[in-house]
Design a protein around this motif. Structure first.
Motif, PDB file in Angstrom:
ATOM      1  N   TYR A   1       9.635  -3.515  -7.476  1.00 17.07           N
ATOM      2  CA  TYR A   1       9.904  -2.375  -7.604  1.00 17.07           C
ATOM      3  C   TYR A   1       8.971  -0.971  -7.510  1.00 17.07           C
ATOM      4  O   TYR A   1       9.156   0.028  -6.714  1.00 17.07           O
ATOM      5  CB  TYR A   1      11.140  -1.741  -8.744  1.00 17.07           C
ATOM      6  N   ALA A   2       7.849  -1.316  -8.117  1.00 13.45           N
ATOM      7  CA  ALA A   2       6.658  -0.616  -8.056  1.00 13.45           C
ATOM      8  C   ALA A   2       6.146  -0.447  -6.682  1.00 13.45           C
ATOM      9  O   ALA A   2       5.847   0.504  -6.225  1.00 13.45           O
ATOM     10  CB  ALA A   2       5.633  -0.938  -9.176  1.00 13.45           C
ATOM     11  N   VAL A   3       6.265  -1.364  -5.899  1.00  7.20           N
ATOM     12  CA  VAL A   3       5.736  -1.400  -4.626  1.00  7.20           C
ATOM     13  C   VAL A   3       6.937  -0.515  -3.662  1.00  7.20           C
ATOM     14  O   VAL A   3       6.623   0.399  -3.082  1.00  7.20           O
ATOM     15  CB  VAL A   3       5.655  -2.651  -3.958  1.00  7.20           C
ATOM     16  N   VAL A   4       8.009  -0.653  -3.909  1.00  5.01           N
ATOM     17  CA  VAL A   4       9.161  -0.192  -3.210  1.00  5.01           C
ATOM     18  C   VAL A   4       8.947   1.491  -3.575  1.00  5.01           C
ATOM     19  O   VAL A   4       9.351   2.291  -2.638  1.00  5.01           O
ATOM     20  CB  VAL A   4      10.540  -0.643  -3.649  1.00  5.01           C
TER      21      VAL A   4
ATOM     22  N   PHE B   1      -3.226 -13.660  -2.272  1.00  5.21           N
ATOM     23  CA  PHE B   1      -2.397 -12.862  -1.567  1.00  5.21           C
ATOM     24  C   PHE B   1      -1.533 -11.824  -2.351  1.00  5.21           C
ATOM     25  O   PHE B   1      -0.953 -10.838  -1.837  1.00  5.21           O
ATOM     26  CB  PHE B   1      -1.410 -13.550  -0.771  1.00  5.21           C
ATOM     27  N   GLY B   2      -1.444 -11.942  -3.746  1.00  2.00           N
ATOM     28  CA  GLY B   2      -0.825 -11.072  -4.696  1.00  2.00           C
ATOM     29  C   GLY B   2      -1.523  -9.699  -4.643  1.00  2.00           C
ATOM     30  O   GLY B   2      -0.792  -8.674  -4.862  1.00  2.00           O
TER      31      GLY B   2
ATOM     32  N   LEU C   1      -0.113  -4.986  -4.013  1.00  2.00           N
ATOM     33  CA  LEU C   1      -0.807  -4.133  -4.969  1.00  2.00           C
ATOM     34  C   LEU C   1      -1.648  -3.152  -3.843  1.00  2.00           C
ATOM     35  O   LEU C   1      -1.704  -1.797  -4.291  1.00  2.00           O
ATOM     36  CB  LEU C   1      -1.864  -4.621  -5.742  1.00  2.00           C
ATOM     37  N   GLY C   2      -2.182  -3.458  -3.067  1.00  2.00           N
ATOM     38  CA  GLY C   2      -2.743  -2.517  -2.327  1.00  2.00           C
ATOM     39  C   GLY C   2      -1.893  -1.631  -1.367  1.00  2.00           C
ATOM     40  O   GLY C   2      -2.244  -0.453  -1.411  1.00  2.00           O
TER      41      GLY C   2
ATOM     42  N   ALA D   1       0.088   3.621  -0.713  1.00  2.00           N
ATOM     43  CA  ALA D   1       1.388   4.457  -0.575  1.00  2.00           C
ATOM     44  C   ALA D   1       1.323   5.690  -1.598  1.00  2.00           C
ATOM     45  O   ALA D   1       1.554   6.889  -1.258  1.00  2.00           O
ATOM     46  CB  ALA D   1       2.413   3.659  -0.662  1.00  2.00           C
ATOM     47  N   TRP D   2       0.856   5.303  -2.695  1.00  4.92           N
ATOM     48  CA  TRP D   2       1.015   6.436  -3.822  1.00  4.92           C
ATOM     49  C   TRP D   2      -0.044   7.354  -3.385  1.00  4.92           C
ATOM     50  O   TRP D   2       0.109   8.884  -3.725  1.00  4.92           O
ATOM     51  CB  TRP D   2       0.693   5.858  -5.191  1.00  4.92           C
TER      52      TRP D   2
END
Length: 257
Positions: free
Chosen positions: A154-157, A233-234, A238-239, A244-245
Motif C-alpha cells: 500500500y505504501a507504494v500504491v 529486486f525488493g 522502494l525506489g 513518487a513521494w
C-alpha cells in the motif's frame, strides 16, 4: 521561525485541515465500514462455513489497495483547482508542511483507520455467521501468512496515487489508475521482447524481475536467480515509492498563486 518546518505552525495547519475536512472523513469512514460489512457479510452468506482466514486476507488486501488508492488520489487534488489552490497557497505555512498534512492522512492515518475498521467488521461478521462453530480471524502480523506485506504494498500504491492527485487536474483516480495499468502492460511486453531477443529462443511467460522458462526441444527449463540475489529486486518498489513521494512534493513546490 523556520521557513521550512515549524511544529507550532504545522500543528495549526493540521488542526485547520482536520476541522474543515473532518466531516467528510467521518462520512468516508462510515462508507468504508458499510462496504467492508457488505463484502464480508456476502462472503459469509455465500459460504456454508465461516469465512476462512485466506478469504479474509484477500478481502483485506483488495479493500486496502482499492480504498487507499481512491482516498489518496483526493488528498492533494485541491491544488489542481484554481480557487482551492489559491486559498491553500495563501495559508501561512511552508509547502513541506502542506504536503506533510496530506501525506499523514493518506498513509499512517488511513492505515490506522482501515485496519481498525476491517478487524472490527471482521470480528462482528465472524461472530454472527459462525453459528457456534469455531472461527479463526486472520492475523495481520503473522509469520505464516505475512499479511503485513500488504502494508508495504500500500505504501507504494500510496506514493503513486499521491503523485497522481497533484499531477492531474481532474479525474485523478481514473487517470492515475489508467496510467499505472498502461505502464504495467508496456513493461511486461517490453520485458518479454527484450528477454526473448537476448536468449534467442522461444520463451514462456516472462514477468519482470522474475525467472523465465525456455524450451529446448520438447523440454522446458526454468531459469532464475539465486534467492539471495532475487531479494535485491525488493529495492525496485522502494525506489518507486521514494521517487513518487519526491515527485509529488516537487509538484507542490511548483504551485504558485
Amino acid at each position: 521561525m523556520s521557513q521550512f518546518f515549524n511544529f507550532a505552525r504545522f500543528g495549526r495547519l493540521f488542526s485547520k485541515h482536520t476541522t474543515e475536512q473532518g466531516g467528510g472523513y467521518l462520512l468516508a469512514t462510515g462508507v468504508l465500514l458499510g462496504g467492508l460489512g457488505l463484502v464480508l457479510g456476502f462472503a459469509a452468506y455465500m459460504s456454508s462455513e465461516p469465512v476462512t482466514p485466506d478469504m479474509q486476507a484477500v478481502i483485506f488486501v483488495m479493500g486496502l489497495l482499492a480504498a487507499g488508492a481512491f482516498f489518496t488520489s483526493t488528498v492533494l487534488a485541491f491544488f489542481g483547482d484554481k480557487k482551492q489552490a489559491t486559498a491553500a497557497l495563501m495559508l501561512p505555512a511552508s509547502h513541506w508542511e502542506k504536503y506533510l498534512v496530506g501525506w499523514l492522512y493518506a498513509l499512517p492515518i488511513f492505515l490506522a483507520v482501515y485496519v481498525g475498521c476491517f478487524f472490527l467488521i471482521d470480528s462482528l461478521v465472524l461472530q454472527l455467521g459462525s453459528g457456534g462453530k469455531p472461527t479463526e480471524m486472520v492475523r495481520l502480523f503473522s509469520g505464516e501468512g505475512k499479511l503485513y506485506y500488504s502494508l508495504l504494498a500500500y505504501a507504494v500504491v500510496n506514493a503513486v496515487f499521491l503523485w497522481g492527485s497533484i499531477f492531474f487536474t481532474r479525474q485523478h483516480f481514473v487517470r492515475t489508475a489508467f496510467g499505472v495499468l498502461l505502464a504495467l502492460v508496456v513493461l511486461v511486453a517490453l520485458n518479454f521482447q527484450v528477454m526473448q531477443a537476448l536468449v534467442g529462443r522461444k520463451l514462456g511467460t516472462v514477468m519482470p524481475y522474475s525467472g523465465m522458462a525456455l524450451q529446448e526441444g520438447k523440454v522446458w527449463y526454468s531459469i532464475k536467480l539465486p534467492e539471495a540475489q532475487s531479494a535485491w529486486f525488493g529495492l525496485v518498489p522502494l525506489g518507486i515509492m521514494l521517487l513518487a513521494w519526491a515527485a509529488a512534493y516537487r509538484r507542490v513546490t511548483e504551485k504558485q498563486i
